[in-house]
Design an enzyme around this catalytic site. Structure first.
Site, PDB file in Angstrom:
ATOM      1  N   CYS A   1      -5.712  -1.399  -3.693  1.00 32.94           N
ATOM      2  CA  CYS A   1      -5.176  -0.145  -3.285  1.00 32.94           C
ATOM      3  C   CYS A   1      -4.907   0.385  -4.407  1.00 32.94           C
ATOM      4  CB  CYS A   1      -4.087  -0.394  -2.406  1.00 32.94           C
ATOM      5  SG  CYS A   1      -4.304   0.811  -0.849  1.00 32.94           S
TER       6      CYS A   1
ATOM      7  N   ILE B   1       1.026   6.937   0.264  1.00 36.79           N
ATOM      8  CA  ILE B   1       0.560   5.812   1.086  1.00 36.79           C
ATOM      9  C   ILE B   1      -0.885   6.103   0.690  1.00 36.79           C
ATOM     10  CG2 ILE B   1       0.301   5.127   3.355  1.00 36.79           C
ATOM     11  CD1 ILE B   1       2.221   7.188   4.421  1.00 36.79           C
ATOM     12  N   CYS B   2      -1.452   4.660   0.525  1.00 30.67           N
ATOM     13  CA  CYS B   2      -3.073   4.449   0.342  1.00 30.67           C
ATOM     14  C   CYS B   2      -3.586   3.940   1.630  1.00 30.67           C
ATOM     15  CB  CYS B   2      -2.992   3.361  -0.848  1.00 30.67           C
ATOM     16  SG  CYS B   2      -4.741   2.965  -1.203  1.00 30.67           S
ATOM     17  N   LEU B   3      -4.007   4.912   2.383  1.00 28.16           N
ATOM     18  CA  LEU B   3      -4.685   4.713   3.643  1.00 28.16           C
ATOM     19  C   LEU B   3      -5.795   5.696   3.715  1.00 28.16           C
ATOM     20  CD1 LEU B   3      -4.214   3.461   6.395  1.00 28.16           C
ATOM     21  CD2 LEU B   3      -2.780   5.166   6.973  1.00 28.16           C
TER      22      LEU B   3
ATOM     23  N   HIS C   1       0.835  -1.280   0.008  1.00 29.37           N
ATOM     24  CA  HIS C   1      -0.122  -0.069   0.011  1.00 29.37           C
ATOM     25  C   HIS C   1       0.807   1.249  -0.182  1.00 29.37           C
ATOM     26  CE1 HIS C   1      -3.618  -2.280   1.927  1.00 29.37           C
ATOM     27  NE2 HIS C   1      -3.377  -2.718   0.828  1.00 29.37           N
TER      28      HIS C   1
END
Lengths: 151, 307
Positions: free
Chosen positions: B24, A89-91, A82
């Site tokens: 994602c 950042i994929c959050l 991620h």
């Protein structure tokens, strides 16, 4: 900045070193007012990232904490499905799921938790395409698709 | 609609997202989907539109609403029926906070009509702080919003904010959004502290805690009935919502929260159209509020805004 008091409290909490594996980088420690903080996080014991140290850059917009801080890894980002090689950042909590109830500490703990639950060090499958198109942009400009990362 | 589209709290859409090929990141065009970078441009456009819309507008006659739906035969009869009972609409920004902002605006107006109860509300908010902590909202995150909410109630008490200043107060993004944040925290607190009552109604979330984290705390996520029930239970002033949609009924469908409150109790009135809430004013309120409406008009003229 309307919420200066809030930023100062968050700063003191981090400087106090009360959050395990999270600390303010040396170049940030004397400036609560500055809009860019560097925070170091250390991979937790018994995880794939044990002992590795990473640097996160927080950039606070005027409307923080109504709007999320811009958060990305600088220097050498962790290899994680991620986390893109340009530090993005994929959050979800960094973007649309951001809430004024969250803090810098809470964000760092979420990122640590994301690292700790990782079972295989690998780049996101679309890393090359993404990095090519977004490397000069803020991660907040990306339209993210989230899956299971609501940690 | 509210911006960005993903943030509208339409949790029913969640399964669709899980079908994406990537856990994602951006959806690749090669996968047969619309390129997310172009969607992003659209989001920016929508966002710009939302940003130029005032957080709350002046009171306008309902004729505008009728014109808006002139070509929509399923909405029109309901709007005409609405016009028999209601004389005005105050449009609220479509930013995902419209329920909270509309209800709060209505609450502040209600307090201006019931000045003797302002002190009670100051106590209620003062007491709520401990509840917020009990629900897990930390002091450092709550303080600024709590202070702002209390300050604004005190300005009402001291008559520093009257009916004509209220619009300006709610148009100030710092103040207006702080009030919304505190209302969200109050809502989240009520839900968490009464979890057993609400948990049976959850469909796509594992727990109330998770629900609050994704549907209540984030700033631009729209409120559902659960939030409306929770917030009105805390702030106590009932809200009567007139629902209009594309169904083939001739009348709007009204619902009052909290359920079971007396029909004669003076409520805050909101209009719901799919995805959005605005404040509406009954003709009786307008009559009672002759002075207020005149003030509003005056202010409108000085600001050079058109209804």
């Amino acid at each position: 900045m309307k919420f200066q008091k809030r930023i100062e409290k968050e700063f003191e909490a981090l400087r106090g070193g009360t959050v395990p594996h999270v600390k303010l980088d040396n170049d940030t420690t004397s400036h609560a007012q500055q809009r860019i903080w560097t925070v170091t996080i250390e991979g937790a014991e018994s995880t794939l990232y044990e002992g590795e140290v990473f640097k996160l850059r927080f950039r606070f917009p005027d409307k923080y904490p109504l709007e999320s801080p811009e958060v990305m890894f600088v220097e050498k980002p962790p290899v994680h499905p991620h986390i893109y090689t340009n530090g993005h950042i994929c959050l979800s909590i960094l973007y649309e799921a951001w809430s004024p109830a969250l803090t810098v500490s809470a964000v760092c703990l979420s990122i640590l938790s994301m690292l700790s639950s990782c079972t295989k060090k690998e780049h996101p499958p679309d890393n090359d395409k993404y990095v090519l198109q977004s490397s000069t942009q803020s991660p907040k400009s990306t339209s993210w698709m989230f899956h299971d990362d609501r940690v | 609609m509210s911006s960005p589209p993903e943030a509208t709290g339409e949790s029913a859409d969640a399964p669709q997202q899980q079908e994406e090929a990537f856990e994602c990141g951006v959806t690749p065009q090669a996968n047969g989907h619309v390129d997310d970078y172009s969607i992003l441009d659209h989001h920016r456009e929508v966002r710009k539109e939302v940003e130029v819309q005032p957080l709350v507008g002046p009171v306008e006659p309902l004729d505008g609403l009728e014109n808006e739906y002139a070509d929509n035969p399923s909405f029109l009869p309901k709007i005409r029926a609405l016009k028999k009972q209601y004389g005005g609409i105050r449009r609220v920004c479509k930013d995902g906070c419209c329920f909270y902002r509309s209800y709060l605006y209505g609450l502040f107006e209600w307090l201006l009509r019931h000045r003797s109860q302002i002190d009670e509300y100051i106590n209620l908010i003062t007491e709520s702080r401990k509840q917020l902590e009990a629900a897990g909202y930390t002091e450092s995150t709550v303080d600024d919003f709590y202070d702002e909410f209390l300050d604004q109630l005190k300005l009402l008490r001291e008559s520093a904010t009257g009916p004509s200043e209220l619009e300006t107060t709610f148009q100030d993004a710092g103040v207006s959004n702080s009030l919304v944040v505190y209302a969200r925290f109050l809502t989240g607190t009520h839900l968490k502290l009464h979890a057993p009552e609400f948990e049976p109604f959850l469909t796509t979330h594992a727990s109330i805690h998770q629900y609050v984290q994704t549907e209540v705390d984030p700033m631009w996520v729209e409120a559902e009935h659960v939030q409306i029930i929770a917030l009105t239970s805390v702030l106590k002033v009932p809200v009567r919502i007139q629902y209009i949609d594309a169904s083939d009924t001739a009348e709007p469908a009204p619902l009052t929260f909290p359920e079971g409150c007396g029909a004669d109790e003076e409520a805050i009135h909101l209009l719901y159209r799919p995805g959005h809430y605005d404040v509406i004013y009954t003709k009786t309120t307008d009559n009672q509020e002759g002075g207020k409406m005149a003030d509003g008009d005056g202010q409108q003229a000085t600001n050079g805004r058109q209804a």
